[in-house]
Design a protein around this motif. Sequence first.
Motif, mmCIF file in Angstrom:
data_model
loop_
_atom_site.group_PDB
_atom_site.id
_atom_site.type_symbol
_atom_site.label_atom_id
_atom_site.label_comp_id
_atom_site.label_asym_id
_atom_site.label_seq_id
_atom_site.Cartn_x
_atom_site.Cartn_y
_atom_site.Cartn_z
ATOM 1 N N ASP A 156 32.281 40.113 42.957
ATOM 2 C CA ASP A 156 32.183 40.391 41.521
ATOM 3 C C ASP A 156 31.711 39.174 40.725
ATOM 4 N N ALA A 157 31.858 38.001 41.235
ATOM 5 C CA ALA A 157 31.465 36.808 40.459
ATOM 6 C C ALA A 157 31.184 35.661 41.411
ATOM 7 N N GLU A 158 30.550 34.621 40.856
ATOM 8 C CA GLU A 158 30.260 33.456 41.672
ATOM 9 C C GLU A 158 31.544 32.731 41.984
ATOM 10 N N LEU A 159 31.709 32.315 43.221
ATOM 11 C CA LEU A 159 32.927 31.628 43.620
ATOM 12 C C LEU A 159 32.950 30.223 43.050
ATOM 13 N N PRO A 160 34.141 29.747 42.673
ATOM 14 C CA PRO A 160 34.234 28.348 42.226
ATOM 15 C C PRO A 160 33.919 27.410 43.384
ATOM 16 N N PRO A 180 38.080 28.087 45.895
ATOM 17 C CA PRO A 180 36.734 28.241 46.468
ATOM 18 C C PRO A 180 36.731 29.042 47.769
ATOM 19 N N GLN A 181 37.877 29.117 48.433
ATOM 20 C CA GLN A 181 37.965 29.887 49.664
ATOM 21 C C GLN A 181 39.383 30.426 49.826
ATOM 22 N N ALA A 182 39.496 31.466 50.648
ATOM 23 C CA ALA A 182 40.813 32.074 50.879
ATOM 24 C C ALA A 182 41.706 31.104 51.633
ATOM 25 N N GLY A 183 43.001 31.203 51.373
ATOM 26 C CA GLY A 183 43.959 30.332 52.059
ATOM 27 C C GLY A 183 45.326 30.444 51.452
ATOM 28 N N ASP A 184 46.258 29.684 52.021
ATOM 29 C CA ASP A 184 47.621 29.665 51.501
ATOM 30 C C ASP A 184 47.662 28.883 50.208
ATOM 31 N N VAL A 185 48.391 29.433 49.238
ATOM 32 C CA VAL A 185 48.482 28.836 47.906
ATOM 33 C C VAL A 185 49.942 28.726 47.517
ATOM 34 N N SER A 186 50.300 27.588 46.896
ATOM 35 C CA SER A 186 51.637 27.402 46.350
ATOM 36 C C SER A 186 51.507 26.971 44.897
ATOM 37 N N LEU A 187 52.160 27.722 43.998
ATOM 38 C CA LEU A 187 52.171 27.371 42.580
ATOM 39 C C LEU A 187 53.630 27.411 42.136
ATOM 40 N N GLY A 224 38.466 33.016 44.671
ATOM 41 C CA GLY A 224 38.123 33.538 43.358
ATOM 42 C C GLY A 224 38.995 32.935 42.288
ATOM 43 N N ARG A 225 38.892 33.509 41.094
ATOM 44 C CA ARG A 225 39.675 33.025 39.957
ATOM 45 C C ARG A 225 40.892 33.937 39.780
ATOM 46 N N HIS A 226 42.042 33.321 39.504
ATOM 47 C CA HIS A 226 43.306 34.047 39.460
ATOM 48 C C HIS A 226 44.099 33.661 38.220
ATOM 49 N N THR A 227 44.968 34.552 37.802
ATOM 50 C CA THR A 227 45.806 34.334 36.634
ATOM 51 C C THR A 227 47.221 34.790 36.951
ATOM 52 N N VAL A 228 48.197 33.970 36.531
ATOM 53 C CA VAL A 228 49.602 34.378 36.660
ATOM 54 C C VAL A 228 50.277 34.194 35.312
ATOM 55 N N ARG A 229 51.364 34.965 35.122
ATOM 56 C CA ARG A 229 52.176 34.818 33.905
ATOM 57 C C ARG A 229 53.482 34.152 34.285
ATOM 58 N N PHE A 230 53.925 33.220 33.437
ATOM 59 C CA PHE A 230 55.204 32.549 33.658
ATOM 60 C C PHE A 230 56.131 32.895 32.515
ATOM 61 N N GLY A 231 57.293 33.484 32.859
ATOM 62 C CA GLY A 231 58.299 33.818 31.859
ATOM 63 C C GLY A 231 59.459 32.855 31.950
#
Length: 816
Positions: free
Chosen positions: A725-729, A753-760, A781-788
Amino acid sequence: MTFLLQKFNAINRTRTETRARSGLRSPASGIAFTGRLVVVCLLLAGFLGVGSAVAQTAQQQPIILRVGGGSATLSLTSEGASSATGVHHYVLNDGDGVTPSSHTNFVAGTHAHVVVNSDNLTVTPLSAGKVKLALAPNPDQDLTTGADGTNNGTPIEFEIMSSGSPYLMGTSDDNDATGYNEEVTAPHVHSTVMLTVRDKPSMQIKDIDDLFNDPNDITLAYSVKADPVKKAKNWKAVEADGASPSSDMIDVAVVTATLSGTTLTIALTGDARADDATKVWLIATDSRGEYARLQIDLGAVEAAQNYYVNDNKEDDKIYRENDTSTTADLSEINLANGFSMGENTQAVYYSVVAKADNSAYVTDANDASYTIVAPALVASVTQTGDDPDAPGPTATFDITDIRSTGKVEVTVSATNQYKCADGFDGTPVSFVADACTQDKNDDGDTNDEGESIASEPDYSMGASYSFTITVITKTTPKPTDNDIEEVELVADGDPEMVNLADLDADKADAQAAFEDATEGGLTYTVELDKPIAMASVDGSVITFAPVWHGEKDAKTAKATVTAENNLGETFHREIDVKVTHAIAPIVSEAVQAALATGFTLTLNTGDPAMTVNLANVMIPNPADATMPLVLGPVFMNPYPDHGTLPGGLLYVLGVEADFKSPASTANNVITSAMIVNLDPQAAMLKVTPLGANSAVVTLTATNRANKSASVTIPVMVVSGVSAEDAELPTEVELSQNYPNPFNPQTTIDYALPQAGDVSLVVYDMLGREVDVLMDGPQAAGRHTVRFGANHLPNGTYVYRLIAGDKTITRTMVLVK
């Protein structure tokens, strides 16, 4: 009702001809009434004879009807009220009697509509309650009592259950039909069970919970009762001495009925005789006290064989090679003690066959006595043999000398039945010299001057048993006479231990399983012939741990325990092991394995709702998106087949999230990230993504045994676009949260920029972890999370992204 045929293998089905009901209270008007207890002998098909002349049965159970199940029509004749023309009065819920305005068509309170028409009584239930009817030949006249009364009353009692009560399964329309009441009061709903004195004195009916269901309760309580039989007070003297039956009657328990889990065991007692007949009542009760009931008509018949094996039959015997009459019991064995005889038994014939060392040496003599000389021993045998002139009262096996190690197998048979030898025709019922005639031409004509011979004992129509005599060395470990009880396990229960050095700790002396002649100590090994349990040995203690299973029937196995002495000599004995099915459901191994890897159910914002079939879970396959991984059911249940509940389980939903909408319900929870919906009847879970955030979903499944299991599944909704859907970072990015400062929610964007394990992860300024926003694999890809942060105090917080070998940290400020 095929389920009853399958459950009970009924030989005959019948309806009790007469019900004896408890008396009804007279109307408040003072009209006299005494309920006559109608007691009759239940004569099932083929149940005629002395037993029925001495014994009587009485049925005092009400008729169970169900609101919404339609009308039930009963024959007045079959109810013992053939002369009745109407209802004299009725009683509601054990209150006072009420005289109806019409004796043949009326409504009994709010509970039932009653119609009497010719020989039929029709009752239509309207609401739950008890209704007792007093039927009479002249219902508008006072009732009379006594054997010569012209207007005696016949009571019939009904208990009406609500439409939400338990019901019998297997009827044509189950509980939904307007014909349910008609069917459950019809003759074919009652089952006749035949038990045979001696040959088949008991039977088990498994999975009784399959016989009932309830629209509201997941758990039903089961109970059982057996009616006694009325016999003459001196019935044993009648049986033993031919005395005249007393007019005084007593209740005699001829059958026991017991429940163990979901298995009903029905067994004849020692007082049961052929032609006895009674009833067993199986009752399923819900949490409100309403119930359904199954009537089982039970009768006893005489054994087909006159001779049968009893508990006195010989067990296997073990001797040492140096045993003599002074060191071991070598007394003559009375083989006849292992048999009992039925009534009117004629002279018995015995046959004894001894085989030594796996048939290498065989003796099958027809003489009245013979001697076996085997490598292991010498023994003198007496038997009837095939000499019809010498029907013997006994058969014996007398060991006269023990010689060396080896085995002898002994089989003894007993009969008083007769047959003709092969090639001869005849139907002898006793010994007759010329009973059997040869058919010389083999044309079915026995009048062609063939040879005539005597009949011979027919051991196939008698009984037999076998035992083994084993001779071992002077030092071989020898099994003791101490019994090892069957090891009974529940598939999800605790392990059981058997101490071979002391089988019964309650006794003063150690009850060893083996005798150790060397006194040098024994070592043990154990092996099961079926993998129904795990067995381990620690010293002399065997621990049996059950293997989980949910199958209806118990699993059985033989555990062979081998004892070895310090000379390397071994001997063994067996332990019976039984594992009944588990009680509680469990999370399936496949689902446990997936969750153990840190699996998180991840959806993107804008994705369509994801529906998960809890009875057959499929998850995305990282290796092939077109071929999902099939995990099967979330839960394994040992009670799988129950009514409309999928897999026999009732599912309950729980959701933990930082925000839940007030519009949420128990099975439809709305959070800031998703809508989680559970359909318990279909076992379907649906997750609809709303915004970037996470929640923890817990599913609890409860079965009919009221046992539960739970599974917790992390669910995350992320905002992102795929590579298509879009250009990869080109590199890992972590944006500043917005808004900032925030109250109480904020948004964080990041790019991969590529798939893998992520920790936030979010930390406070002391470095303490306060929330995990992402921890697991994620697509490029580009991702968004909400923090409450509703649960956090004001202040500055750090959020850190780790992706591959790159770590990025930023701060944000919470101001409430």
